[in-house]
Design an enzyme around this catalytic site. Structure first.
Site, short mmCIF file in Angstrom:
data_model
loop_
_atom_site.label_atom_id
_atom_site.label_comp_id
_atom_site.label_asym_id
_atom_site.label_seq_id
_atom_site.Cartn_x
_atom_site.Cartn_y
_atom_site.Cartn_z
N LYS A 52 20.45 -74.69 -79.75
CA LYS A 52 20.79 -75.56 -80.90
C LYS A 52 20.04 -76.35 -81.35
O LYS A 52 19.70 -76.43 -82.43
CB LYS A 52 22.36 -76.11 -80.88
N GLN B 268 29.90 -80.06 -76.80
CA GLN B 268 29.47 -78.71 -76.13
C GLN B 268 30.65 -78.53 -75.30
O GLN B 268 30.97 -79.35 -74.37
CB GLN B 268 28.23 -78.76 -75.48
N ASP C 94 31.73 -77.68 -85.97
CA ASP C 94 32.40 -76.36 -85.17
C ASP C 94 33.39 -75.75 -85.80
O ASP C 94 33.84 -74.91 -85.77
CB ASP C 94 32.51 -76.69 -83.90
#
Ligand code: NDP
Length: 301
Positions: free
Chosen positions: A53, A97, A120
């Site tokens: 990422k 994460q 997200d």
């Protein structure tokens, strides 16, 4: 032989589009978008994902800032960090994460992220906006899959779609996005009766299960489009011999390296029946990161 849907190539096109968007933003006198990545603990797979990422941020001109907490961090520390990032006007997107180390509540952390920074797309507010068909930040994996299906010009309207898996991250939002495009959607899961027959009805089959090679060639309707979201590492030779009967190279890799990555679909078998298939790796994986970059740009606007 089916067409291979090249997720990597499409992800590169999406990243190029994000880069152009970032450049336009900077040219208008604004700072680049900024993504804060929260990594708790030292899970090796999570570290690999975070590296991917951060690399994509570098490629697109997005600023990324990593915030690491030790594996024994408390929920209060995680929440406190999210609160600070929520309040920081220099941060556009926040990514926690997953999975979080044992003892920490992922949902509590995810629900704490300010919805406009929830890149997200897991916050209930953003999930609710998706349910209502309103604009918002949408989960990266399904939204990037939709982006690719549209780019390949694949018809969705009126098609029978079966989504295998009902997680909040992939299965449910995928089903809603397909419904929004006027597909007739069935969600299947571990309690579904006669799964092969349900799958055989699908003009579009999306597998997001996490079971290596679950979907056999005989489960696929001839001419269907198959999207394989699963990412599994197989080390067991007996299982591999069964699921890679039509993929001798995978079997060779496993024997040479002790393990091999594969999806939920038996790719070699699918290639003989389907019209188009995503490979693993090189299919949905790269798309997900591209979707995250798109969301970060969107969050900065
Ligand atoms: P979850 O474990 O949260 O959900 C899995 C779903 O599959 C559940 O709904 C479960 O049903 C269903 N399921 C499990 N076993 C079976 C079975 N034997 N038959 C039918 N259904 C079954 O997984 P995720 O949605 O988070 O991820 C799914 C896969 O996608 C994983 O391999 C993951 O690594 C991968 N993934 C890949 C991404 C990418 O970028 N390519 C991004 C995100 C995930 P039930 O609800 O009944 O338990």
């Amino acid at each position: 032989m089916a067409q291979i849907l090249d997720g990597k190539a499409h992800a590169d096109r999406m990243l190029a589009e994000v880069k152009r968007g970032v450049e336009a933003r900077v040219a208008s006198g604004k700072r680049p978008p900024c993504l804060a990545v929260v990594l708790v603990g030292d899970d090796p797979a999570s570290q690999v994902y975070v590296r991917g990422k951060v690399k994509a941020c570098q490629e697109t001109g997005i600023t990324s800032v990593e915030h690491r907490l030790s594996a024994d961090a408390s929920q209060e520390e995680v929440n406190g960090l999210i609160d600070r990032l929520n309040a920081d006007a220099g941060v556009d997107g926040i990514l926690v994460q997953l999975p979080l180390p044992k003892g920490l509540d992922s949902k509590e952390a995810l629900h704490r992220i300010a919805p406009p920074k929830d890149v997200d797309g897991f916050h209930p507010l953003n999930q609710g906006l998706l349910l209502e068909g309103l604009p918002g930040l949408r989960p990266c994996t399904p939204s990037a899959v939709m982006n690719m299906l549209k780019a390949y010009g694949l018809e969705l309207k009126g098609q029978r779609a079966v989504v295998l898996g009902r997680s909040e991250i992939v299965g449910k939002p995928m089903a809603l996005m397909l419904l929004e495009e006027h597909a007739t959607v069935t969600i299947a899961h571990s309690r579904t009766k006669d799964l092969p027959a349900v799958c055989r009805e699908a003009d579009l089959l999306v597998a997001a299960v996490g079971r290596p090679g679950l979907v056999e060639g005989s489960w696929i309707k001839p001419g269907a489009v198959v999207v394989d979201v699963g990412i599994n590492r197989v080390e067991d030779l007996e299982l591999a011999t069964r699921i890679f009967a039509k993929e001798p190279k995978k079997l060779e890799t496993l024997k040479a390296k002790g393990g091999v990555l594969c999806g939920d679909v038996r790719f070699g078998e699918a290639m003989e029946v389907a019209r188009a298939v995503t490979p693993v790796p090189g299919g949905v994986g790269p798309l997900t990161i591209a979707g995250l970059m798109m969301n970060t740009l969107q969050a900065s606007v």
